[in-house]
Motif scaffolding. Structure first.
Motif, PDB file in Angstrom:
ATOM      1  N   ILE A 508       0.861  -1.184   0.000  1.00  0.00           N
ATOM      2  CA  ILE A 508       0.000   0.000   0.000  1.00  0.00           C
ATOM      3  C   ILE A 508       0.899   1.236   0.000  1.00  0.00           C
ATOM      4  O   ILE A 508       1.770   1.371   0.862  1.00  0.00           O
ATOM      5  N   TRP A 509       0.701   2.125  -0.973  1.00  0.00           N
ATOM      6  CA  TRP A 509       1.490   3.359  -1.026  1.00  0.00           C
ATOM      7  C   TRP A 509       0.602   4.559  -0.750  1.00  0.00           C
ATOM      8  O   TRP A 509      -0.609   4.536  -0.994  1.00  0.00           O
ATOM      9  N   ALA A 510       1.222   5.599  -0.204  1.00  0.00           N
ATOM     10  CA  ALA A 510       0.483   6.816   0.168  1.00  0.00           C
ATOM     11  C   ALA A 510       1.326   8.035  -0.186  1.00  0.00           C
ATOM     12  O   ALA A 510       2.550   8.043   0.001  1.00  0.00           O
ATOM     13  N   ILE A 511       0.667   9.061  -0.692  1.00  0.00           N
ATOM     14  CA  ILE A 511       1.279  10.352  -0.990  1.00  0.00           C
ATOM     15  C   ILE A 511       0.529  11.410  -0.195  1.00  0.00           C
ATOM     16  O   ILE A 511      -0.707  11.475  -0.263  1.00  0.00           O
ATOM     17  N   GLU A 512       1.269  12.243   0.550  1.00  0.00           N
ATOM     18  CA  GLU A 512       0.673  13.337   1.316  1.00  0.00           C
ATOM     19  C   GLU A 512       1.323  14.654   0.886  1.00  0.00           C
ATOM     20  O   GLU A 512       2.544  14.775   0.852  1.00  0.00           O
ATOM     21  N   ILE A 513       0.483  15.621   0.543  1.00  0.00           N
ATOM     22  CA  ILE A 513       0.935  16.951   0.124  1.00  0.00           C
ATOM     23  C   ILE A 513       0.323  17.946   1.099  1.00  0.00           C
ATOM     24  O   ILE A 513      -0.904  18.112   1.133  1.00  0.00           O
ATOM     25  N   SER A 514       1.170  18.612   1.910  1.00  0.00           N
ATOM     26  CA  SER A 514       0.686  19.506   2.957  1.00  0.00           C
ATOM     27  C   SER A 514       1.257  20.903   2.758  1.00  0.00           C
ATOM     28  O   SER A 514       2.318  21.100   2.148  1.00  0.00           O
ATOM     29  N   ASP A 515       0.518  21.883   3.278  1.00  0.00           N
ATOM     30  CA  ASP A 515       0.993  23.274   3.275  1.00  0.00           C
ATOM     31  C   ASP A 515       0.685  23.888   4.636  1.00  0.00           C
ATOM     32  O   ASP A 515      -0.032  23.305   5.460  1.00  0.00           O
ATOM     33  N   ASN A 516       1.239  25.057   4.893  1.00  0.00           N
ATOM     34  CA  ASN A 516       0.998  25.782   6.145  1.00  0.00           C
ATOM     35  C   ASN A 516       0.172  27.030   5.888  1.00  0.00           C
ATOM     36  O   ASN A 516       0.372  28.070   6.508  1.00  0.00           O
ATOM     37  N   GLY A 517      -0.781  26.935   4.957  1.00  0.00           N
ATOM     38  CA  GLY A 517      -1.571  28.094   4.550  1.00  0.00           C
ATOM     39  C   GLY A 517      -2.757  28.357   5.458  1.00  0.00           C
ATOM     40  O   GLY A 517      -2.755  28.033   6.665  1.00  0.00           O
ATOM     41  N   ASP A 518      -3.803  28.940   4.859  1.00  0.00           N
ATOM     42  CA  ASP A 518      -4.956  29.399   5.633  1.00  0.00           C
ATOM     43  C   ASP A 518      -5.912  28.285   6.015  1.00  0.00           C
ATOM     44  O   ASP A 518      -6.798  28.480   6.837  1.00  0.00           O
ATOM     45  N   GLY A 519      -5.792  27.139   5.390  1.00  0.00           N
ATOM     46  CA  GLY A 519      -6.791  26.114   5.598  1.00  0.00           C
ATOM     47  C   GLY A 519      -8.003  26.362   4.698  1.00  0.00           C
ATOM     48  O   GLY A 519      -8.063  27.325   3.937  1.00  0.00           O
ATOM     49  N   MET A 520      -8.976  25.485   4.791  1.00  0.00           N
ATOM     50  CA  MET A 520     -10.161  25.588   3.946  1.00  0.00           C
ATOM     51  C   MET A 520     -11.416  25.445   4.800  1.00  0.00           C
ATOM     52  O   MET A 520     -11.412  24.778   5.843  1.00  0.00           O
ATOM     53  N   ASP A 521     -12.482  26.085   4.326  1.00  0.00           N
ATOM     54  CA  ASP A 521     -13.778  25.946   4.971  1.00  0.00           C
ATOM     55  C   ASP A 521     -14.281  24.505   4.784  1.00  0.00           C
ATOM     56  O   ASP A 521     -14.112  23.915   3.714  1.00  0.00           O
ATOM     57  N   GLU A 522     -14.916  23.972   5.840  1.00  0.00           N
ATOM     58  CA  GLU A 522     -15.381  22.591   5.779  1.00  0.00           C
ATOM     59  C   GLU A 522     -16.428  22.388   4.677  1.00  0.00           C
ATOM     60  O   GLU A 522     -16.488  21.339   4.032  1.00  0.00           O
ATOM     61  N   ASN A 523     -17.266  23.392   4.466  1.00  0.00           N
ATOM     62  CA  ASN A 523     -18.267  23.278   3.390  1.00  0.00           C
ATOM     63  C   ASN A 523     -17.590  23.198   2.023  1.00  0.00           C
ATOM     64  O   ASN A 523     -18.058  22.500   1.119  1.00  0.00           O
ATOM     65  N   LYS A 524     -16.468  23.952   1.868  1.00  0.00           N
ATOM     66  CA  LYS A 524     -15.737  23.904   0.608  1.00  0.00           C
ATOM     67  C   LYS A 524     -15.124  22.525   0.387  1.00  0.00           C
ATOM     68  O   LYS A 524     -15.120  22.000  -0.734  1.00  0.00           O
ATOM     69  N   ILE A 525     -14.622  21.919   1.472  1.00  0.00           N
ATOM     70  CA  ILE A 525     -14.045  20.579   1.354  1.00  0.00           C
ATOM     71  C   ILE A 525     -15.120  19.578   0.939  1.00  0.00           C
ATOM     72  O   ILE A 525     -14.904  18.725   0.068  1.00  0.00           O
ATOM     73  N   LYS A 526     -16.324  19.684   1.547  1.00  0.00           N
ATOM     74  CA  LYS A 526     -17.412  18.782   1.156  1.00  0.00           C
ATOM     75  C   LYS A 526     -17.791  18.984  -0.302  1.00  0.00           C
ATOM     76  O   LYS A 526     -18.086  18.026  -1.027  1.00  0.00           O
ATOM     77  N   GLU A 527     -17.800  20.243  -0.756  1.00  0.00           N
ATOM     78  CA  GLU A 527     -18.133  20.525  -2.156  1.00  0.00           C
ATOM     79  C   GLU A 527     -17.128  19.882  -3.098  1.00  0.00           C
ATOM     80  O   GLU A 527     -17.486  19.316  -4.134  1.00  0.00           O
ATOM     81  N   ILE A 528     -15.837  19.967  -2.739  1.00  0.00           N
ATOM     82  CA  ILE A 528     -14.794  19.380  -3.583  1.00  0.00           C
ATOM     83  C   ILE A 528     -14.951  17.862  -3.662  1.00  0.00           C
ATOM     84  O   ILE A 528     -14.889  17.265  -4.747  1.00  0.00           O
ATOM     85  N   MET A 529     -15.191  17.227  -2.505  1.00  0.00           N
ATOM     86  CA  MET A 529     -15.329  15.770  -2.510  1.00  0.00           C
ATOM     87  C   MET A 529     -16.569  15.338  -3.294  1.00  0.00           C
ATOM     88  O   MET A 529     -16.545  14.318  -3.997  1.00  0.00           O
ATOM     89  N   ASN A 530     -17.654  16.127  -3.207  1.00  0.00           N
ATOM     90  CA  ASN A 530     -18.861  15.806  -3.988  1.00  0.00           C
ATOM     91  C   ASN A 530     -18.596  15.938  -5.483  1.00  0.00           C
ATOM     92  O   ASN A 530     -19.083  15.138  -6.292  1.00  0.00           O
ATOM     93  N   ASN A 531     -17.819  16.977  -5.877  1.00  0.00           N
ATOM     94  CA  ASN A 531     -17.477  17.144  -7.295  1.00  0.00           C
ATOM     95  C   ASN A 531     -16.688  15.946  -7.811  1.00  0.00           C
ATOM     96  O   ASN A 531     -16.885  15.497  -8.945  1.00  0.00           O
TER      97      ASN A 531
END
Length: 596
Positions: A508-531
């Motif tokens: 099992i392989w995993a790739i993680e891409i992280s930043d130290n930015g502003d973060g995202m609104d939870e509703n925006k994250i749900k919208e992205i996953m639904n798209n």
């Protein structure tokens, strides 16, 4: 004795003729009844619904074309909202405009173009975008065509200022002949700072009228002027009798020339779509069915008569054989027997046909598997082709900034890195690459970008030799890194950090891409996953994508991974916990040799 035998033969002769005549009459009566029922069925159950379906199909075609234009106009409304919602535009327009021949004027024009670039994104669905002052003078344009107006027409500005615009915007035609979407740039208090005009792309306006095989389609504005048509029109060409009933936004009527005209008026644009179809085309299927029914009945009657005639003869064959044997009976051959053997073997013929069917079915399965494989390769290539222009556009923009600042060495280095990236993108697009090659391309991209941010951007890539074992489509990691740079650090003070980590455990392989930015609104994250979840179910139709995370780049990248790993892929997006907020993109999948 001979005379008695002769009389018995004569009495047997009429048996065949009488029975055959009765059978023919019976079958003919049944045939007439069946044909009458068939005629009634065709008239009430086929011809009448076919005529109604043919008319409703024209209404659906006109409505579909109008809806495509509405989608295009909705995308322009969203585009104008992204411009007007940028507070920087009010600062620039209210600070006093300088001449474009001065440094201050050039900086103002450059800032306005940067805002337009961020709003438009990689999908250029318009011809141009122009910003006018409150005095109607053009101060900046995205492309800057020579035929762009230098001043906004007075009647458009008057309608926008007086509130005459029904939906807050005006659709009009510029002197150059192009249609434009115009609205006022105003704040929450209704104070006007200027005007925004989006010059519409003629190819998008013509798109609903394409592929009209039967009839002609016209799209007219509120002044009954032609916006688009399915066939080129001369200046002196006369249009058909086109009108609309005020109480109905859609419908169909028959004009004086006998043409059926279906229309649909849009509430968003106020434009009306007309589909003019000749009468013979609308009623053509109905007439064809009627003619075909008459021909079919005639052929059926003729065939049935012939079939009944020969069937009756075949049915009476044993009697005919018996009659022939009786007529040949003599005292010397009283032991004559009738030949009743059958020479048909239907079971053998059915078995042979079934074996042939199995062979054809196996060939069809093999062809279907090959076609599915080719389709997956084509979809993968198409999704990659959508991502590549976005990366090239951004890279060229960064190089242009470095050139304007006089950083010659940076321009040379960035051009070389862009050349290496382009070579990586276009070489063997159907072949997969290793994760190590994809990480090398990402490092090259970050090295190119950090020239523009100097010491404000920090990045790390953690991976070992296991990256050589993981196979991926091209351009998988770079779109996520690009989204971090463009969107994650808007309200965050430098240094800005991007971390890329690769892990491999038990296949099992995993790739993680992280930043130290502003973060995202939870509703925006749900919208992205639904798209992402719903993107596989969308049909091919006119979609206007906006740039940014959760849209074309991220959705297409995840879809390309799904084409490769199917249900063995897991994608997640979440906000980090702790002192540094930021966002982490997580991709997990299992190793396999059969990618499809």
């Amino acid at each position: 004795m001979n005379l008695a035998l002769f009389n018995q033969k004569r009495r047997l002769f009429p048996i065949h003729a009488s029975l055959q005549t009765k059978l023919l009459l019976t079958f003919l009566i049944l045939l007439v009844i069946v044909l009458c029922c068939f005629l009634a069925y065709v008239n009430w159950m086929v011809i009448k619904p076919l005529k109604q379906n043919s008319e409703s199909e024209k209404l659906v075609t006109a409505s579909t074309a109008s809806n495509l234009l509405d989608e295009y106009m909705n995308s322009q409304i969203q585009l104008s909202h992204r411009i007007i919602s940028n507070k920087q535009i009010f600062t620039i327009l209210s600070s006093g405009l300088s001449s474009t021949h001065t440094a201050a004027g050039l900086n103002q024009s450059r800032d306005l173009k940067d805002m337009m670039f961020e709003a438009i994104g990689p999908t250029m669905s318009i011809r141009d975008m122009i910003i006018f002052t409150t005095e109607r003078q053009a101060i900046a344009s995205y492309v800057g065509y020579f035929d762009n107006p230098t001043a906004l027409p007075a009647e458009i500005a008057e309608r926008l200022t007086s509130g005459d615009a029904k939906h807050g915007y005006v659709l009009s035609r510029f002197p150059s002949g192009f249609m434009a979407f115009s609205r006022a740039i105003l704040n929450q208090n209704g104070q006007i700072y200027g005007y925004l005009s989006i010059v519409l792309n003629p190819s998008y306006l013509e798109l609903p009228t394409e592929n009209i095989k039967v009839g002609d389609m016209y799209i007219l504005d509120e002044n009954m002027q032609v916006v688009a048509s399915s066939s080129p029109l001369d200046e002196n060409a006369e249009l058909p009798d086109l009108h609309i009933e005020e109480e109905h936004s859609s419908g169909m009527y028959k004009d004086g020339a006998g043409n059926y005209t279906a229309y649909n008026r849009s509430e968003i644009t106020g434009w009306t779509t007309y589909l003019v179809t000749p009468q013979k085309t609308v009623l053509g299927p109905v007439n064809s069915v009627m003619n075909l029914s008459i021909l079919l009945m005639t052929a059926l009657m003729l065939f049935s008569f012939i079939y009944i005639y020969f069937s009756s003869k075949s049915f009476l064959l044993p009697i005919r054989k018996l009659r022939n044997q009786i007529t040949r009976i003599q005292y010397s051959n009283l032991n004559v027997k009738v030949d009743s053997r059958s020479h048909n073997n239907e079971l053998i013929a059915l078995n042979d046909s079934f074996q042939e069917l199995l062979g054809r079915l196996q060939q069809s399965i093999e062809r279907e598997k090959l076609a599915l494989h080719e389709e997956v390769k084509a979809r993968n290539s198409a999704l990659q082709a959508q991502i590549a222009p976005h990366f090239i556009h951004n890279a060229l923009y960064l190089i242009s900034i470095a050139a304007q600042e006089g950083k010659n060495e940076a321009v040379v280095d960035m051009s070389k890195r862009l050349s290496d990236s382009l070579r990586y993108i276009v070489s063997s697009p159907y072949q997969h690459v290793t994760l190590a090659e994809e990480l090398a391309h990402t490092r090259n991209y970050l090295s190119l970008v950090e020239r523009n941010y100097e010491d404000d951007l920090e990045w790390t890539v953690s991976a070992d030799h296991s990256a050589e074992l993981i196979q991926l489509p091209r351009l998988v990691i770079q779109p996520f890194v690009e989204n971090c740079i463009e969107h994650a650090f808007t309200n965050t003070d430098p240094p800005w950090r991007i971390d890329i980590r690769v892990k491999l455990y038990n296949g099992i392989w995993a790739i993680e891409i992280s930043d130290n930015g502003d973060g995202m609104d939870e509703n925006k994250i749900k919208e992205i996953m639904n798209n992402i979840v719903n993107s596989e179910d969308r049909e091919h139709e006119l979609h206007i994508h906006a740039s940014g995370i959760g849209n074309m780049g991220v959705v297409n990248t995840v879809n390309r991974l799904k084409l490769m790993y199917k249900n063995r892929l897991f994608f997640n997006l979440y906000n980090n916990t702790g002192e540094e907020r930021g966002v982490t993109v997580q991709i997990i999948a299992s190793l396999t040799e059969d990618f499809y």
